[in-house]
Design a protein around this motif. Structure first.
Motif, mmCIF file in Angstrom:
data_model
loop_
_atom_site.group_PDB
_atom_site.id
_atom_site.type_symbol
_atom_site.label_atom_id
_atom_site.label_comp_id
_atom_site.label_asym_id
_atom_site.label_seq_id
_atom_site.Cartn_x
_atom_site.Cartn_y
_atom_site.Cartn_z
ATOM 1 N N ALA A 97 -15.432 -9.087 0.848
ATOM 2 C CA ALA A 97 -14.558 -8.844 1.601
ATOM 3 C C ALA A 97 -13.079 -9.021 1.125
ATOM 4 C CB ALA A 97 -14.753 -9.590 3.031
ATOM 5 N N ILE A 98 -12.039 -8.122 1.259
ATOM 6 C CA ILE A 98 -10.908 -8.295 0.773
ATOM 7 C C ILE A 98 -9.817 -8.193 1.960
ATOM 8 C CG2 ILE A 98 -8.905 -7.411 -0.992
ATOM 9 C CD1 ILE A 98 -11.199 -6.273 -2.524
ATOM 10 N N LEU A 99 -9.102 -9.124 2.176
ATOM 11 C CA LEU A 99 -8.097 -9.381 3.390
ATOM 12 C C LEU A 99 -6.802 -8.821 2.861
ATOM 13 C CD1 LEU A 99 -9.061 -12.955 4.406
ATOM 14 C CD2 LEU A 99 -10.384 -10.718 4.686
ATOM 15 N N CYS A 100 -6.265 -7.656 3.406
ATOM 16 C CA CYS A 100 -5.060 -7.035 2.828
ATOM 17 C C CYS A 100 -4.047 -7.202 3.925
ATOM 18 C CB CYS A 100 -5.229 -5.735 2.543
ATOM 19 S SG CYS A 100 -6.267 -5.443 1.153
ATOM 20 N N GLY A 101 -2.794 -7.709 3.436
ATOM 21 C CA GLY A 101 -1.646 -7.464 4.459
ATOM 22 C C GLY A 101 -0.799 -6.456 3.964
ATOM 23 N N SER A 102 0.236 -6.226 5.061
ATOM 24 C CA SER A 102 0.824 -4.961 4.633
ATOM 25 C C SER A 102 1.888 -4.891 3.568
ATOM 26 C CB SER A 102 1.625 -4.573 6.153
ATOM 27 O OG SER A 102 2.562 -6.027 6.305
ATOM 28 N N GLY A 103 2.025 -5.857 2.746
ATOM 29 C CA GLY A 103 3.167 -5.836 2.005
ATOM 30 C C GLY A 103 2.276 -5.599 0.510
ATOM 31 N N LYS A 104 3.137 -6.064 -0.586
ATOM 32 C CA LYS A 104 2.823 -5.862 -1.855
ATOM 33 C C LYS A 104 1.507 -6.551 -2.509
ATOM 34 C CE LYS A 104 7.219 -4.471 -3.852
ATOM 35 N NZ LYS A 104 8.185 -4.632 -4.858
ATOM 36 N N ASN A 105 1.209 -7.745 -1.655
ATOM 37 C CA ASN A 105 0.078 -8.636 -1.924
ATOM 38 C C ASN A 105 -1.350 -7.885 -1.437
ATOM 39 O OD1 ASN A 105 -1.526 -11.669 -1.091
ATOM 40 N ND2 ASN A 105 -0.432 -11.258 -3.184
ATOM 41 N N GLY A 106 -1.140 -7.273 -0.327
ATOM 42 C CA GLY A 106 -2.127 -5.996 -0.030
ATOM 43 C C GLY A 106 -2.265 -5.116 -1.021
ATOM 44 N N GLY A 107 -1.362 -4.359 -1.673
ATOM 45 C CA GLY A 107 -1.449 -3.659 -2.703
ATOM 46 C C GLY A 107 -2.343 -4.309 -3.631
ATOM 47 N N ASP A 108 -2.215 -5.436 -4.040
ATOM 48 C CA ASP A 108 -3.053 -6.002 -5.066
ATOM 49 C C ASP A 108 -4.466 -6.029 -4.711
ATOM 50 O OD1 ASP A 108 -0.938 -6.507 -6.540
ATOM 51 O OD2 ASP A 108 -0.665 -8.662 -5.804
ATOM 52 N N LEU A 139 -4.595 -18.498 -14.134
ATOM 53 C CA LEU A 139 -3.371 -17.609 -14.457
ATOM 54 C C LEU A 139 -3.808 -16.207 -15.105
ATOM 55 C CD1 LEU A 139 -0.327 -18.080 -14.622
ATOM 56 C CD2 LEU A 139 -0.342 -18.071 -17.114
ATOM 57 N N ILE A 140 -3.172 -15.229 -14.032
ATOM 58 C CA ILE A 140 -3.474 -13.753 -14.534
ATOM 59 C C ILE A 140 -2.320 -12.998 -15.175
ATOM 60 C CG2 ILE A 140 -4.091 -11.472 -13.607
ATOM 61 C CD1 ILE A 140 -6.183 -13.883 -13.187
ATOM 62 N N ASP A 141 -2.706 -12.799 -16.454
ATOM 63 C CA ASP A 141 -1.325 -12.101 -17.204
ATOM 64 C C ASP A 141 -1.478 -10.791 -16.733
ATOM 65 O OD1 ASP A 141 0.304 -11.327 -19.119
ATOM 66 O OD2 ASP A 141 -0.997 -11.681 -20.869
ATOM 67 N N ILE A 142 -0.280 -10.131 -16.585
ATOM 68 C CA ILE A 142 0.009 -8.686 -16.036
ATOM 69 C C ILE A 142 0.715 -8.041 -17.200
ATOM 70 C CG2 ILE A 142 -0.545 -9.213 -13.705
ATOM 71 C CD1 ILE A 142 2.427 -8.823 -13.324
ATOM 72 N N GLY A 143 1.133 -8.472 -18.515
ATOM 73 C CA GLY A 143 1.606 -7.741 -19.448
ATOM 74 C C GLY A 143 3.188 -7.811 -19.495
ATOM 75 N N ILE A 144 3.964 -8.886 -18.563
ATOM 76 C CA ILE A 144 5.069 -8.836 -18.774
ATOM 77 C C ILE A 144 5.830 -9.602 -20.098
ATOM 78 C CG2 ILE A 144 7.226 -10.060 -17.791
ATOM 79 C CD1 ILE A 144 5.773 -9.822 -14.990
ATOM 80 N N GLU A 145 6.765 -9.068 -20.812
ATOM 81 C CA GLU A 145 7.082 -9.428 -22.108
ATOM 82 C C GLU A 145 7.860 -10.841 -22.061
ATOM 83 O OE1 GLU A 145 9.222 -6.550 -24.026
ATOM 84 O OE2 GLU A 145 7.560 -5.226 -24.247
ATOM 85 N N LEU A 160 8.151 -1.644 -17.739
ATOM 86 C CA LEU A 160 6.815 -2.011 -17.047
ATOM 87 C C LEU A 160 7.124 -1.754 -15.490
ATOM 88 C CD1 LEU A 160 3.940 -2.948 -17.551
ATOM 89 C CD2 LEU A 160 4.744 -5.428 -16.936
ATOM 90 N N SER A 161 6.537 -0.815 -14.899
ATOM 91 C CA SER A 161 6.953 -0.398 -13.629
ATOM 92 C C SER A 161 6.567 -1.365 -12.530
ATOM 93 C CB SER A 161 6.828 1.024 -13.280
ATOM 94 O OG SER A 161 5.109 1.417 -13.261
ATOM 95 N N TYR A 162 6.701 -1.369 -11.350
ATOM 96 C CA TYR A 162 6.070 -2.041 -10.313
ATOM 97 C C TYR A 162 4.925 -1.596 -9.889
ATOM 98 C CZ TYR A 162 10.396 -4.523 -9.091
ATOM 99 O OH TYR A 162 11.634 -5.487 -8.920
ATOM 100 N N ILE A 163 4.496 -0.214 -9.995
ATOM 101 C CA ILE A 163 3.279 0.440 -10.112
ATOM 102 C C ILE A 163 2.454 -0.256 -10.962
ATOM 103 C CG2 ILE A 163 1.779 2.445 -9.952
ATOM 104 C CD1 ILE A 163 3.035 2.220 -7.424
ATOM 105 N N GLN A 164 2.631 -0.245 -12.151
ATOM 106 C CA GLN A 164 1.973 -0.801 -13.220
ATOM 107 C C GLN A 164 1.461 -2.048 -13.229
ATOM 108 O OE1 GLN A 164 0.364 1.518 -15.586
ATOM 109 N NE2 GLN A 164 -0.954 -0.532 -15.706
ATOM 110 N N MET A 165 2.547 -2.988 -12.767
ATOM 111 C CA MET A 165 2.419 -4.546 -12.572
ATOM 112 C C MET A 165 1.525 -4.588 -11.488
ATOM 113 S SD MET A 165 6.050 -6.180 -12.791
ATOM 114 C CE MET A 165 7.349 -5.115 -12.498
ATOM 115 N N MET A 166 1.377 -3.679 -10.582
ATOM 116 C CA MET A 166 0.399 -3.970 -9.302
ATOM 117 C C MET A 166 -0.890 -3.684 -9.878
ATOM 118 S SD MET A 166 0.491 -2.529 -5.594
ATOM 119 C CE MET A 166 1.615 -3.624 -4.960
#
Length: 514
Positions: free
Chosen positions: A53-64, A208-214, A21-27
Motif C-alpha cells: 500500500a503506497i500512501l501518496c500526497g498531492s506533491g512531488k513526494n507522491g510522485g515518488d 541513503l538512496i542515490d539518484i545520480g546527482i553529480e 538531470l531533469s526533475y522528471i528523471q530525478m523522480m
C-alpha cells in the motif's frame, strides 16, 4: 557523512536540473531506487503473498510513490495506491500518475473511503509513506493523524520515503503525530531529521538512496554544511604509536580544576585525560582540597596551590600557573573551580598571557561570560564546552531559544569568537569558525548526570595534547565520550551510567581505534 538542510537540498536539485538531470528523471531515479530497496527487504521476509500500500500526497513526494508503485507492479506486487490528499497537483507527479493508467493498480481515496484505505493497508505486506516530503511544517491534520495511528497497528513493514510524514526535515523535534516507519529511505542525502534526536530515533533504519546527482551540484552550497561521522572516519584521527615512543611524545596537560567544594570535578577530568592516553597530567588545585583530590589520583602529578579562605584557588597563583603553562601542550581550565572573583581573574590572565590551546569548561566558561569580548582578544586557540545553561550565560539567549536551534546558536558563536564550540546535550553539536558543524550520534540520556562534562573535557584535552588538531580532538572526544556512555548503558542500564564508570570504559573503547 554530510547532512544537508531542506533548503540546501532544493538548491542541489536545481543545480542538477540545470546540468541536465531533469526533475522528471530525478523522480524516476528516486522512485526506482526506493522500489529496489523495498523489494530487497520485503523479499528477504519470505512468504508468497507480496502486496504493498503506497500512501501518496498531492506533491512531488507522491510522485515518488507512483514510480515506486509502477516498479513494484512490474515485479508482480499487488499494488494499492492510497490518495491521501486527492489527485496530484505537481507537474512531475501528474506525469507519473498517468503512467499507472494501464497498470493493474488499485486506487483508494482517503477522503471518500476511509475504512477501505485502512483495510488496504492492514492487509498489505508493506506500507510506503509518500505523503509529505521536505516541505512539511506544522501539524498533521486530524484526518491524516488518525489514519497514521490506525495503520500503525498493522504488521506490515513500514517505509517512509525521504522523511516520515509529520516530521520536519531540518529539526530533531517532534511537533506532530507522524508516520511510524521501520525504514526511512533518505533521497540523495541525509537531512537533520535523520540524525538529530529524538526525531532520528523515530525514523527506523535510515538508508541513503542515490539518484545520480553529480558531486559538482553539491559544491554551490559551500562548506557551510553539517556532518556526522562513523567509526571508520573517527579512526583516521588516531595515529599509530611508534615502538620507540616515550611519554613526552603524547603531550603534557596542565589541568587547573577543582575546589574544596567540587573536588570530584578535578579528579574525573584528570583521570579521564590519563585514561585517554595523554603522556603527563599536571593537576593544579587549591591546597584546601589536597586530601580529597590527591588521595584519588595516582598517575597525575598533583600540584596544590594557595587557597582562598573559602577553599577556592587564589588568584595569587596566576604567575605560577602561567609559568607551568609554558611547558604544557594544552590547558584545561574550569572544571569545579567555582565562580568567584579569583576564578575570573585566573581565567582572564591565562587567556591573555598564553598561546597554548585552552579547553574552557564549566566555571571557566562562567568566568568569561562576565567579559565575553576577552575571547576575541586572546591569542590562545580555544575550545569551549558549555551545556545549554552555560551557553545561555555566554550569549544572553534563553535556554529555550538555544534548544530551539542548537546548530545555529553554536555556529554563530564559533564564527564570532573564532573558537571551537561544543554545545552539549542530545546530539552534541561541535561548531568551528569555518561554519562546518558536526552532529554527534553516540551517547544516551543516562549520561545526563553531574560529572559527565568533566569527563568529556578531560578526553578532549588529552587528544589535543596528543597532537590532534583542535577540531579533530573535539569531534573524536565527543564521539568517544558517547561510546563510553553507550558501553556503560549496555552493561549496567541507562540508570547505571556514571562518570566514573565511563572513565573505566575508556581503555576498552579506545582499543577500537588502534
Amino acid at each position: 557523512m554530510l547532512i544537508y538542510t531542506c533548503e540546501q537540498m532544493r538548491v542541489i536539485e536545481e543545480n542538477a536540473d540545470v546540468n541536465g538531470l531533469s526533475y522528471i528523471q530525478m523522480m524516476e531515479n528516486a522512485g526506482n531506487g526506493c522500489a529496489d530497496k523495498i523489494h530487497s527487504i520485503v523479499n528477504g521476509m519470505g512468504g508468497a503473498a507480496r502486496s504493498v500500500a503506497i500512501l501518496c500526497g498531492s506533491g512531488k513526494n507522491g510522485g515518488d510513490g507512483y514510480v515506486i508503485g509502477r516498479n513494484l507492479c512490474d515485479r508482480g506486487y499487488n499494488v494499492r495506491i492510497i490518495l491521501v490528499d486527492g489527485t496530484p497537483n505537481a507537474y512531475e507527479s501528474k506525469m507519473m500518475y498517468s503512467y499507472l493508467e494501464d497498470k493493474p493498480v488499485l486506487f483508494y481515496d482517503l477522503n471518500k473511503g476511509y475504512d477501505a484505505c485502512v483495510t488496504a493497508c492492514m492487509s498489505s505486506t508493506a506500507v510506503v509513506d509518500c505523503v509529505f516530503g521536505i516541505g512539511f511544517h506544522g501539524q498533521l491534520d486530524e484526518r491524516i493523524s488518525k489514519f497514521f495511528e490506525d495503520i500503525s497497528k498493522s504488521r506490515a513493514k513500514k517505509f517512509a520515503i525521504d522523511i516520515p510524514s509529520g516530521m520536519e526535515g531540518n529539526s530533531g523535534e517532534i511537533k506532530s503525530d507522524y508516520f511510524k516507519a521501520d525504514h526511512t529511505l533518505a533521497i540523495t542525502c541525509y537531512k537533520p531529521v535523520h540524525v538529530m534526536k529524538p526525531a532520528s530515533e523515530c525514523c527506523g533504519i535510515v538508508s541513503l538512496i542515490d539518484i545520480g546527482i553529480e558531486q559538482s551540484c553539491y559544491e554551490s552550497v559551500g562548506t557551510d554544511v553539517m556532518f556526522s561521522a562513523e567509526q571508520s572516519e573517527i579512526s583516521r584521527f588516531f595515529k599509530p604509536r611508534r615502538p620507540e615512543s616515550h611519554k613526552g611524545d603524547f603531550g603534557t596537560l596542565l589541568s587547573v580544576c577543582g575546589s574544596q567544594q567540587m573536588q570530584g570535578a578535578a579528579v574525573m577530568a584528570a583521570q579521564a585525560a590519563v585514561n585517554s592516553g595523554v603522556g603527563i597530567v599536571k593537576c593544579v588545585f587549591p591546597d584546601a582540597a589536597y586530601s580529597a583530590i590527591a588521595g584519588k589520583l595516582t598517575e597525575p602529578l598533583t600540584i596544590p596551590m594557595r587557597s582562598t579562605a573559602d577553599g577556592f584557588l587564589s588568584a595569587v597563583n596566576t604567575s605560577r600557573i602561567l609559568s607551568m603553562a609554558e611547558s604544557a601542550d594544552a590547558i584545561l581550565l574550569g572544571c569545579g573551580l567555582g565562580f568567584n572573583e579569583d576564578t575570573v581573574r585566573i581565567v582572564g590572565d591565562v587567556l591573555m598571557n598564553t598561546k597554548k590551546p585552552i579547553i574552557l569548561d564549566a566555571d571557566g566558561i562562567n568566568a568569561v561570560s562576565v567579559n565575553i569580548n576577552i575571547l576575541k582578544e586572546t591569542s590562545a586557540p580555544l575550545i569551549l564546552t558549555p551545556h545549554p545553561g552555560e551557553m545561555s550565560r555566554l550569549t544572553g539567549l534563553s535556554v529555550e531559544e538555544i534548544q530551539q536551534d542548537r546548530v545555529k546558536t553554536a555556529k554563530d558563536f564559533a564564527k564570532e569568537y573564532n573558537c571551537i564550540l561544543v554545545l552539549k546535550g542530545a546530539n552534541t553539536v561541535v561548531a568551528g569558525p569555518t561554519g562546518r558543524v558536526y552532529i554527534n550520534r553516540t551517547g544516551n540520556a543516562g549520561m545526563a548526570t553531574g560529572g559527565s562534562g568533566d569527563v568529556l573535557a578531560g578526553i578532549i584535552s588529552s587528544f589535543v595534547c596528543q597532537s590532534m588538531s583542535l577540531q579533530s580532538a573535539t569531534i573524536a572526544g565527543v564521539y568517544v565520550h558517547g561510546l563510553c556512555g553507550d558501553a556503560v548503558r549496555k552493561k549496567c542500564s541507562m540508570h547505571g551510567v556514571t562518570p566514573t564508570r565511563m572513565i573505566d570504559e575508556l581503555a576498552e573503547v579506545l582499543s577500537i581505534f588502534e
